[in-house]
Design a protein around this motif. Structure first.
Motif, PDB file in Angstrom:
ATOM      1  N   GLY A  21       4.932   4.808  -1.064  1.00 55.26           N
ATOM      2  CA  GLY A  21       3.701   5.425  -0.648  1.00 55.26           C
ATOM      3  C   GLY A  21       2.941   4.309   0.000  1.00 55.26           C
ATOM      4  O   GLY A  21       2.154   4.678   0.998  1.00 55.26           O
ATOM      5  N   ARG A  22       2.527   3.205  -0.682  1.00 58.45           N
ATOM      6  CA  ARG A  22       1.835   2.242   0.151  1.00 58.45           C
ATOM      7  C   ARG A  22       2.154   1.755   1.438  1.00 58.45           C
ATOM      8  O   ARG A  22       1.446   1.444   2.208  1.00 58.45           O
ATOM      9  CB  ARG A  22       1.313   1.144  -0.919  1.00 58.45           C
ATOM     10  CG  ARG A  22       0.334   0.035  -0.714  1.00 58.45           C
ATOM     11  CD  ARG A  22      -0.886   0.537  -0.490  1.00 58.45           C
ATOM     12  NE  ARG A  22      -1.872  -0.351  -0.135  1.00 58.45           N
ATOM     13  CZ  ARG A  22      -2.957  -0.271   0.603  1.00 58.45           C
ATOM     14  NH1 ARG A  22      -3.251   0.915   0.940  1.00 58.45           N
ATOM     15  NH2 ARG A  22      -3.868  -1.448   0.691  1.00 58.45           N
ATOM     16  N   TYR A  23       3.288   1.630   1.283  1.00 64.35           N
ATOM     17  CA  TYR A  23       4.262   1.310   2.556  1.00 64.35           C
ATOM     18  C   TYR A  23       4.171   2.116   3.785  1.00 64.35           C
ATOM     19  O   TYR A  23       3.682   1.803   4.800  1.00 64.35           O
ATOM     20  CB  TYR A  23       5.808   0.801   2.193  1.00 64.35           C
ATOM     21  CG  TYR A  23       6.432   0.509   3.594  1.00 64.35           C
ATOM     22  CD1 TYR A  23       6.464  -0.303   4.064  1.00 64.35           C
ATOM     23  CD2 TYR A  23       7.097   1.843   4.265  1.00 64.35           C
ATOM     24  CE1 TYR A  23       7.139  -0.597   5.351  1.00 64.35           C
ATOM     25  CE2 TYR A  23       7.974   1.715   5.553  1.00 64.35           C
ATOM     26  CZ  TYR A  23       7.975   0.412   6.002  1.00 64.35           C
ATOM     27  OH  TYR A  23       8.374   0.309   7.111  1.00 64.35           O
ATOM     28  N   GLU A  24       4.093   3.586   3.478  1.00 64.32           N
ATOM     29  CA  GLU A  24       3.796   4.338   4.439  1.00 64.32           C
ATOM     30  C   GLU A  24       2.501   4.278   5.010  1.00 64.32           C
ATOM     31  O   GLU A  24       2.218   4.528   6.218  1.00 64.32           O
ATOM     32  CB  GLU A  24       4.290   5.980   4.065  1.00 64.32           C
ATOM     33  CG  GLU A  24       5.638   5.930   3.794  1.00 64.32           C
ATOM     34  CD  GLU A  24       6.640   5.833   5.118  1.00 64.32           C
ATOM     35  OE1 GLU A  24       6.085   6.101   6.148  1.00 64.32           O
ATOM     36  OE2 GLU A  24       7.928   5.345   4.763  1.00 64.32           O
ATOM     37  N   GLN A  25       1.569   4.257   4.017  1.00 65.36           N
ATOM     38  CA  GLN A  25      -0.009   4.297   4.405  1.00 65.36           C
ATOM     39  C   GLN A  25      -0.198   3.057   5.305  1.00 65.36           C
ATOM     40  O   GLN A  25      -0.989   3.101   6.463  1.00 65.36           O
ATOM     41  CB  GLN A  25      -0.703   3.874   3.036  1.00 65.36           C
ATOM     42  CG  GLN A  25      -2.358   4.157   3.434  1.00 65.36           C
ATOM     43  CD  GLN A  25      -3.167   3.827   2.009  1.00 65.36           C
ATOM     44  OE1 GLN A  25      -2.291   3.680   1.103  1.00 65.36           O
ATOM     45  NE2 GLN A  25      -4.361   4.140   2.363  1.00 65.36           N
ATOM     46  N   ILE A  26       0.322   1.850   4.908  1.00 63.50           N
ATOM     47  CA  ILE A  26       0.107   0.715   5.771  1.00 63.50           C
ATOM     48  C   ILE A  26       0.857   0.739   7.337  1.00 63.50           C
ATOM     49  O   ILE A  26       0.325   0.273   8.254  1.00 63.50           O
ATOM     50  CB  ILE A  26       0.546  -0.733   5.068  1.00 63.50           C
ATOM     51  CG1 ILE A  26      -0.431  -0.881   3.976  1.00 63.50           C
ATOM     52  CG2 ILE A  26       0.526  -1.696   5.849  1.00 63.50           C
ATOM     53  CD1 ILE A  26       0.166  -2.059   2.885  1.00 63.50           C
TER      54      ILE A  26
END
Length: 82
Positions: A21-26
């Motif tokens: 999720g954090r990867y996609e956000q970044i």
């Protein structure tokens, strides 16, 4: 500068343990920054300034025209400031 930011973002993404999720956000944020018109304008202006500073051709300034079809051009650094 842009490469540095991309490198920092990539390092954080690869080192983060926050999950997908954090990867996609970044990833979305970095794509938004890279594709924004403001970023593209800054990159274009920076490239033009760098190109101008590395240009070996002297900038020419027009002097008084000799006639309607003939104008003398001289390098800027040879002009006498009045």
């Amino acid at each position: 500068m842009m490469r540095l930011l991309i490198g920092v973002a990539a390092g954080y993404v690869l080192g983060a343990r926050a999950g997908r999720g954090r990867y996609e956000q970044i990833s979305r944020a970095s794509k938004a920054v890279a594709n924004s018109p403001a970023t593209k304008k800054v990159v274009q202006i920076s490239r033009q300034k760098l190109s101008d500073s590395l240009n070996t051709q002297p900038r020419l300034e027009p002097m008084k025209p000799l006639d309607e079809k003939t104008t003398i051009l001289v390098p800027q650094d040879q002009l006498k400031k009045k």
